[in-house]
Design a protein around this motif. Structure first.
Motif, short mmCIF file in Angstrom:
data_model
loop_
_atom_site.label_atom_id
_atom_site.label_comp_id
_atom_site.label_asym_id
_atom_site.label_seq_id
_atom_site.Cartn_x
_atom_site.Cartn_y
_atom_site.Cartn_z
N ALA A 1 0.81 -1.23 0.00
CA ALA A 1 0.00 0.00 0.00
C ALA A 1 0.84 1.28 0.00
CB ALA A 1 -0.97 -0.01 1.18
N PRO A 2 1.87 1.39 0.87
CA PRO A 2 2.67 2.63 0.81
C PRO A 2 3.42 2.80 -0.50
CG PRO A 2 3.64 1.05 2.35
CD PRO A 2 2.29 0.53 1.98
N GLY A 3 3.83 1.71 -1.10
CA GLY A 3 4.49 1.79 -2.40
C GLY A 3 3.55 2.34 -3.46
N GLU A 4 2.31 1.85 -3.45
CA GLU A 4 1.32 2.32 -4.43
C GLU A 4 0.95 3.78 -4.17
OE1 GLU A 4 -2.16 3.78 -5.89
OE2 GLU A 4 -2.15 3.13 -3.79
N LYS A 5 0.80 4.15 -2.91
CA LYS A 5 0.35 5.49 -2.56
C LYS A 5 1.39 6.55 -2.89
CE LYS A 5 -1.50 8.16 1.35
NZ LYS A 5 -1.91 8.09 2.79
N TYR A 6 2.65 6.25 -2.58
CA TYR A 6 3.71 7.24 -2.74
C TYR A 6 4.65 6.95 -3.91
CZ TYR A 6 2.23 8.95 1.82
OH TYR A 6 1.48 9.46 2.86
N GLY A 7 4.46 5.83 -4.60
CA GLY A 7 5.29 5.50 -5.75
C GLY A 7 6.72 5.16 -5.39
N ILE A 8 6.95 4.66 -4.17
CA ILE A 8 8.31 4.41 -3.69
C ILE A 8 8.61 2.92 -3.59
CG2 ILE A 8 8.51 6.59 -2.45
CD1 ILE A 8 7.68 5.11 0.10
N PRO A 9 9.88 2.53 -3.80
CA PRO A 9 10.27 1.12 -3.67
C PRO A 9 10.58 0.77 -2.22
CG PRO A 9 12.14 2.39 -4.42
CD PRO A 9 10.98 3.36 -4.32
N TYR A 10 10.81 -0.51 -1.99
CA TYR A 10 11.07 -1.03 -0.64
C TYR A 10 12.23 -0.35 0.08
CZ TYR A 10 13.55 -4.38 2.40
OH TYR A 10 14.28 -4.96 3.39
N PRO A 11 13.41 -0.15 -0.54
CA PRO A 11 14.51 0.49 0.19
C PRO A 11 14.19 1.89 0.67
CG PRO A 11 15.35 -0.61 -1.78
CD PRO A 11 13.85 -0.59 -1.89
N ILE B 1 12.28 -7.02 10.02
CA ILE B 1 12.17 -5.77 9.25
C ILE B 1 10.74 -5.56 8.77
CG2 ILE B 1 12.94 -4.53 7.19
CD1 ILE B 1 15.06 -4.77 9.34
N PHE B 2 10.09 -6.64 8.32
CA PHE B 2 8.71 -6.55 7.86
C PHE B 2 7.82 -6.04 8.98
CE2 PHE B 2 4.44 -8.16 7.20
CZ PHE B 2 4.21 -7.91 5.86
N GLY B 3 7.95 -6.64 10.16
CA GLY B 3 7.12 -6.23 11.30
C GLY B 3 7.36 -4.80 11.70
N ILE B 4 8.62 -4.38 11.69
CA ILE B 4 8.97 -3.01 12.06
C ILE B 4 8.37 -2.01 11.08
CG2 ILE B 4 10.90 -1.38 12.22
CD1 ILE B 4 12.58 -3.77 13.29
N MET B 5 8.49 -2.28 9.77
CA MET B 5 7.95 -1.37 8.76
C MET B 5 6.43 -1.26 8.85
SD MET B 5 10.14 -1.77 5.22
CE MET B 5 9.26 -3.27 4.78
N ILE B 6 5.75 -2.38 9.07
CA ILE B 6 4.28 -2.37 9.12
C ILE B 6 3.80 -1.60 10.34
CG2 ILE B 6 2.24 -3.82 9.40
CD1 ILE B 6 3.50 -3.84 6.59
N VAL B 7 4.39 -1.87 11.52
CA VAL B 7 4.00 -1.16 12.74
C VAL B 7 4.27 0.33 12.60
CG1 VAL B 7 4.55 -0.84 15.18
CG2 VAL B 7 4.22 -3.15 14.27
N ASP B 8 5.42 0.68 12.04
CA ASP B 8 5.78 2.08 11.89
C ASP B 8 4.81 2.81 10.97
OD1 ASP B 8 8.01 4.24 12.18
OD2 ASP B 8 7.67 4.12 10.02
N HIS C 1 2.11 3.87 13.92
CA HIS C 1 2.71 5.13 14.37
C HIS C 1 2.40 6.31 13.45
CE1 HIS C 1 5.95 2.80 16.85
NE2 HIS C 1 4.75 2.74 17.37
N ARG C 2 2.51 6.09 12.15
CA ARG C 2 2.39 7.21 11.20
C ARG C 2 1.01 7.30 10.56
NH1 ARG C 2 7.52 9.01 10.94
NH2 ARG C 2 9.15 7.47 11.38
N LYS C 3 0.12 6.37 10.89
CA LYS C 3 -1.26 6.42 10.38
C LYS C 3 -1.30 6.55 8.86
CE LYS C 3 -2.40 6.44 14.73
NZ LYS C 3 -2.79 5.16 15.38
N GLU C 4 -0.41 5.80 8.19
CA GLU C 4 -0.36 5.71 6.73
C GLU C 4 0.01 7.04 6.05
OE1 GLU C 4 -3.63 3.41 4.96
OE2 GLU C 4 -4.26 2.89 7.00
#
Length: 479
Positions: A86-96, A390-397, A401-404
């Motif tokens: 979802a964040p990749g689609e929303k902001y057009g950004i890759p995983y790194p 890393i997956f868990g940290i990114m999803i929680v963050d 925390h950041r509310k998408e």
């Protein structure tokens, strides 16, 4: 938003940031069918076939239980990739780039290079395996053996390997449009050929294919407990199989036209491909059991026993397409993006691709004679296991925390920005990663934890997210 897109366009023009630039609106061309074919290609590898075919046998469960496990794994994976994509689609950004939000602009290099290392290794291995399909084709057409071996490969093997290696370069050199096109062709093509193989086995079995399949589905000695344990093991095995793509799915979702097309592609792509591919694998295995008197889970062996040059040619092309497809999805893209993230100002998409290809040449060329005998699998599996936290940290963050909501400009500000934190590292995320990674690594090396099977990845992700949330005390991390 306009500012960062203009910034991305200028980077793309110079070729400096092509790999990690936010995707411009006109580049978001992937519809649901393209997302669907990501999963079609990810499922359709030779390893995937052998894995699915063996599930009906190795876990001692009925076919219906195995099917239920496969569908459950598909639905769970679909949920996970919708979260990570979802964040990749929303902001057009890759995983790194997404990882910079939680780990910091410098800290994100750690998970990116871990994912890239695993991807580069398997990319080289898959280039070799794809070349075996081409070698099979050349031998079927010419009848030549290839002569003496050099580093475990004949001249035909080496010719095939170099040609397949170069073919990968041609595809990525033309850009992501060519990658999408290849995936869209390879996915449906493999299914057509698999249906053809089922028809051939049906004819050779004198119509007994379905009855043989029913015997595989039946499990008269099974109890509720054995069936449940088998179901749990199958779900864990398949989740582990898809784990690598789950963490970096934003590498693909950023090209999606919309969140709706991503969700639709995942919904149709995962459960549908799991059901269709598993059904074809089951029917093929059942047909082979009738025709050849044993359960054969390797499709190349089935083709070899048919003694048909035409089928050998078709199968070789199919195995080639399937292997290249999964290589592009699971290995090439994450490798290039991870390498580019080491030095975004210097490494473009093409440069990252050439670096990946160089290592692939070494790994694939030495696979038969050295690497496969060296026992490097444990090392690679260890690196892969460390990605779970890393997956868990990114999803929680991102969600908790950041509310998408992310500041995309700041994600590309590598010094002094919102996501730079202390010297580029977000300390709570790094600590959470280190603590949870100990567990993940232990599941690879400690025999007492082997009972966890594929669930070690899920548990590692939950631990990483929970520890990170505890260390940040629920607050949004700040620089």
């Amino acid at each position: 938003m306009t500012e960062v897109m203009d910034q991305g366009a200028s980077h793309a023009d110079t070729g400096a940031h092509a790999a990690l630039d936010p995707v411009a609106p006109e580049e978001k061309t992937w519809g649901w069918f393209a997302i669907f074919n990501i999963w079609a290609n990810d499922v359709q590898s030779l390893f995937g076939y052998s894995l699915v075919a063996s599930l009906f046998i190795s876990y001692g469960v009925s076919g219906w239980t195995a099917f239920a496990g496969l569908i459950a794994a598909g639905l769970f994976t679909m949920w996970m990739v919708n979260l990570s994509g979802a964040p990749g689609e929303k902001y057009g950004i890759p995983y790194p780039v997404l990882a910079r939000a939680s780990l910091g602009t410098q800290g994100a290099k750690l998970p990116a290079i871990l994912r890239a290392t695993v991807a580069v290794f398997w990319y080289g291995v898959q280039v070799y395996f794809a070349s075996t399909a081409l070698a099979l084709l050349i031998r079927a057409l010419t009848g030549l053996s290839g002569g003496a071996e050099i580093l475990g490969l004949t001249s035909i093997d080496w010719l095939s390997f170099v040609l397949v290696w170069a073919f990968h370069i041609v595809i990525f050199w033309r850009g992501m449009d060519w990658v999408e096109t290849f995936l869209n062709i390879a996915g449906p093509f493999v299914y057509v050929v698999m249906l053809g193989l089922v028809i051939v086995l049906w004819q050779k079995s004198d119509g007994e294919l379905l009855s043989a399949t029913q015997t595989i589905f039946a499990n008269p000695e099974g109890t509720f407990l054995t069936e449940f344990n088998g179901f749990v093991a199958i779900v864990g095995t398949m989740v582990a199989y898809f784990a690598a793509v789950m963490i970096n799915f934003s590498d693909f979702s950023r090209y999606s036209r919309s969140k709706a097309s991503m969700v639709k592609g995942n919904l149709i792509g995962l459960p549908f491909n799991m059901i269709l591919f598993s059904a074809l694998a089951l029917l093929t295995t059942g047909g082979a059991a009738v025709v050849y008197g044993e359960a054969i889970i390797n499709p190349t062996e089935i083709v070899e026993r048919t003694d048909s040059i035409l089928l050998s040619v078709i199968a070789a092309v199919t195995f080639f397409a399937a292997t290249v497809g999964i290589n592009l999805v699971a290995n090439f893209i994450p490798a290039v993006n991870g390498i580019a993230n080491l030095s975004p100002d210097r490494i473009s998409f093409r440069a990252g691709g050439l670096i990946t290809s160089f290592f692939a040449l070494l790994i694939g060329g030495l696979w038969t004679s050295f690497i496969s005998e060296f026992g490097i699998g444990g090392f690679v599996n260890t690196l892969g296991a460390t990605l779970a936290p890393i997956f868990g940290i990114m999803i929680v963050d991102y969600y908790w925390h950041r509310k998408e909501t992310l500041n995309r400009d700041a994600l590309y500000t590598l010094e002094g920005g919102e996501y730079h934190y202390g010297n580029g590292w977000n300390a709570p995320a790094v600590k959470a990663f280190g603590i949870a990674a100990v567990f993940s690594i232990a599941t690879v090396w400690v025999p007492a934890l082997s009972f966890l099977n594929g669930y070690a990845w899920v548990i590692g992700a939950v631990l990483g997210g929970a520890i990170y949330n505890t260390l940040t005390k629920g607050r949004v991390p700040t620089a």
